[in-house]
Design an enzyme around this catalytic site. Structure first.
Site, mmCIF file in Angstrom:
data_model
loop_
_atom_site.group_PDB
_atom_site.id
_atom_site.type_symbol
_atom_site.label_atom_id
_atom_site.label_comp_id
_atom_site.label_asym_id
_atom_site.label_seq_id
_atom_site.Cartn_x
_atom_site.Cartn_y
_atom_site.Cartn_z
ATOM 1 N N LYS A 33 0.844 -1.214 0.000
ATOM 2 C CA LYS A 33 0.000 0.000 0.000
ATOM 3 C C LYS A 33 0.871 1.253 0.000
ATOM 4 O O LYS A 33 2.075 1.174 0.253
ATOM 5 C CB LYS A 33 -0.891 -0.029 1.253
ATOM 6 C CG LYS A 33 -0.100 -0.123 2.549
ATOM 7 C CD LYS A 33 -0.949 -0.580 3.726
ATOM 8 C CE LYS A 33 -0.100 -0.632 4.982
ATOM 9 N NZ LYS A 33 -0.822 -1.145 6.143
ATOM 10 N N ARG A 123 -10.662 -0.456 14.610
ATOM 11 C CA ARG A 123 -10.472 0.406 13.450
ATOM 12 C C ARG A 123 -11.407 -0.098 12.354
ATOM 13 O O ARG A 123 -12.483 0.433 12.162
ATOM 14 C CB ARG A 123 -9.001 0.287 13.011
ATOM 15 C CG ARG A 123 -8.274 1.554 12.820
ATOM 16 C CD ARG A 123 -6.773 1.359 12.609
ATOM 17 N NE ARG A 123 -6.382 0.219 11.805
ATOM 18 C CZ ARG A 123 -5.185 0.068 11.250
ATOM 19 N NH1 ARG A 123 -4.256 0.995 11.417
ATOM 20 N NH2 ARG A 123 -4.888 -0.999 10.554
ATOM 21 N N TYR A 245 17.153 29.682 8.500
ATOM 22 C CA TYR A 245 15.985 30.365 9.065
ATOM 23 C C TYR A 245 16.040 30.365 10.589
ATOM 24 O O TYR A 245 16.416 29.366 11.218
ATOM 25 C CB TYR A 245 14.698 29.653 8.647
ATOM 26 C CG TYR A 245 14.304 29.887 7.218
ATOM 27 C CD1 TYR A 245 14.054 31.156 6.735
ATOM 28 C CD2 TYR A 245 14.158 28.816 6.349
ATOM 29 C CE1 TYR A 245 13.672 31.361 5.418
ATOM 30 C CE2 TYR A 245 13.766 29.002 5.035
ATOM 31 C CZ TYR A 245 13.525 30.278 4.573
ATOM 32 O OH TYR A 245 13.147 30.474 3.266
ATOM 33 N N MET A 293 12.570 24.134 2.883
ATOM 34 C CA MET A 293 11.716 23.368 1.967
ATOM 35 C C MET A 293 12.539 22.556 0.971
ATOM 36 O O MET A 293 12.244 21.390 0.704
ATOM 37 C CB MET A 293 10.777 24.321 1.214
ATOM 38 C CG MET A 293 9.738 23.605 0.386
ATOM 39 S SD MET A 293 8.690 24.730 -0.543
ATOM 40 C CE MET A 293 7.749 25.497 0.754
HETATM 41 C C1 PLP Z 1 0.007 -2.135 6.691
HETATM 42 C C2 PLP Z 1 -0.615 -3.432 7.025
HETATM 43 C C3 PLP Z 1 0.165 -4.594 7.082
HETATM 44 C C4 PLP Z 1 1.675 -4.560 6.986
HETATM 45 O O1 PLP Z 1 2.184 -4.113 8.228
HETATM 46 P P1 PLP Z 1 3.766 -3.965 8.501
HETATM 47 O O2 PLP Z 1 3.810 -3.572 9.928
HETATM 48 O O3 PLP Z 1 4.266 -2.896 7.601
HETATM 49 O O4 PLP Z 1 4.388 -5.279 8.217
HETATM 50 C C5 PLP Z 1 -0.493 -5.803 7.288
HETATM 51 N N1 PLP Z 1 -1.835 -5.856 7.453
HETATM 52 C C6 PLP Z 1 -2.613 -4.743 7.425
HETATM 53 C C7 PLP Z 1 -4.075 -4.880 7.633
HETATM 54 C C8 PLP Z 1 -2.024 -3.502 7.225
HETATM 55 O O5 PLP Z 1 -2.783 -2.407 7.219
#
Ligand code: PLP
Length: 350
Positions: A33, A123, A245, A293
């Site tokens: 993701k 969640r 800055y 930046m």
């Molecule tokens: C992001 C996620 C993972 C992977 O988790 P890591 O800690 O990066 O290994 C697995 N299952 C779900 C549901 C996630 O949202």
């Protein structure tokens, strides 16, 4: 002159092989993701596919479509956040059903899906009351071709946390109450909690990308990311001169300052101001003054004079995303997913 982000897809594949060993005899998928945690979903996905990975997890439908175009028809691509309410969703993607309403929408469609039950995150996923409804009337379950039942661990990176065993017990009880389905449990850290946390399908993410799934212990994963930024200017400043800055850093001695081409717009977090190091020809050089930046300033007085065009390493094997994150008061996941789009990106072995 642009900073360069090198991503070692060979190391990602090797990390996946190692995790697959831990997941066996179950299968090992990949959480890819957020554009593979900022590293590029298409090249990373192709490298994992070539290594043998057949189950990918993205968060959004759009991420799934991009990945499907890159990987072809074969692997499963599951969408963790599910599809929008009422939306059909493309048949090529596997939705994760996160509440009873999702199951009702999906009933009778014949499209494979994954059922998510919540065991301690509050969640997404069916809560205990929804699971009880299914237990008392499993007919709904029979109307959706479910591939897996999954849950997600809240504290897998803290092995001694009592919630790990509680979540495992809840998941085991839920599975016993429902018609038999293959299970998907462990994220990266979950694969290091012992054989009880093995399941039919693991979903590691961060460890693929070189983050340490066992915080506080030596990192078993290979480093994946190297970020180098070219020195745009070198200047000698006298004692008493300030840099950047807010004039937040003042030289105590005559100093040589290197200005390099990266900043918070590139994900080099502003909270690193005065808190981090780069590496010049392998030697640590302190970041001085505020992160701006597009520019960073390093005190290179104690390093050998850099050659024209030399670069400072901002992230690498000796300056890991986990270490940067600790300096910034965050986690390596945020350092990786914050990496911007302005770098020249080079994927090795992808
Ligand atoms: C992001 C996620 C993972 C992977 O988790 P890591 O800690 O990066 O290994 C697995 N299952 C779900 C549901 C996630 O949202």
């Amino acid at each position: 002159m642009r900073a360069e982000l090198e991503i070692d897809c060979g190391a990602i594949a090797a990390n996946w092989e190692g995790l697959r060993g831990r997941a066996a005899p179950g299968a090992c998928g990949a959480a890819i993701k957020a554009d593979a945690y900022g590293l590029g979903a298409a090249p990373v996905g192709r490298a994992l596919l070539a290594a043998g990975c057949r189950h990918f997890f993205v968060a959004h439908l759009d991420e799934g479509l991009v990945l499907r175009a890159a990987l072809g028809a074969a692997p499963m691509i599951a969408v963790l956040n599910g599809f929008a309410p009422g939306a059909d969703g493309p048949a090529a993607l596997t939705p994760v059903l996160n509440h009873l309403g999702d199951l009702e929408v999906w009933a009778g469609r014949g499209q494979p899906a994954i059922l998510h039950v919540d065991t301690g995150m509050a969640r997404l996923g069916l809560d205990a009351a929804e699971v009880a409804v299914l237990r008392d009337d499993p007919s709904l379950l029979c109307r959706v071709p479910l591939r897996y039942v999954m849950t997600h661990l809240a504290c897998a990176d803290t092995p001694e946390h009592p919630l790990n065993a509680i979540q495992l017990a809840r998941f085991t009880a839920i599975r016993a109450a429902l018609p038999t389905l293959p299970a998907s449990l462990a994220n990266s850290s979950g694969l290091f909690l012992g054989p009880a946390f093995a399941s039919d399908l693991a979903r590691p993410g961060c460890a693929l990308y070189g983050l340490n799934p066992t915080p506080g212990q030596p990192n078993p994963m290979r480093p994946v990311v190297r970020l180098t930024a070219p020195i745009l200017q070198l200047r000698e400043i006298p004692a008493g001169a300030s840099v950047g800055y807010g004039a937040s850093w003042t030289a105590l001695r005559p100093s040589r300052i290197a200005t390099v081409a990266a900043g918070y717009a590139d994900g080099y977090l502003r909270s690193l101001s005065g808190q981090s190091f780069g590496r010049l020809a392998g030697r640590p050089v302190p970041l001085v003054g505020r992160v701006s930046m597009d520019l960073l300033t390093f005190d290179v007085t104690d390093a050998p004079p850099p050659a024209p065009g030399a670069a400072i390493e901002l992230i690498g094997a000796d300056n890991t995303p986990d270490e940067i994150a600790a300096h910034a008061g965050t986690i390596g996941y945020e350092v990786l997913t914050a990496l911007g789009t302005r770098y020249a990106r080079v994927h090795h072995g992808g």
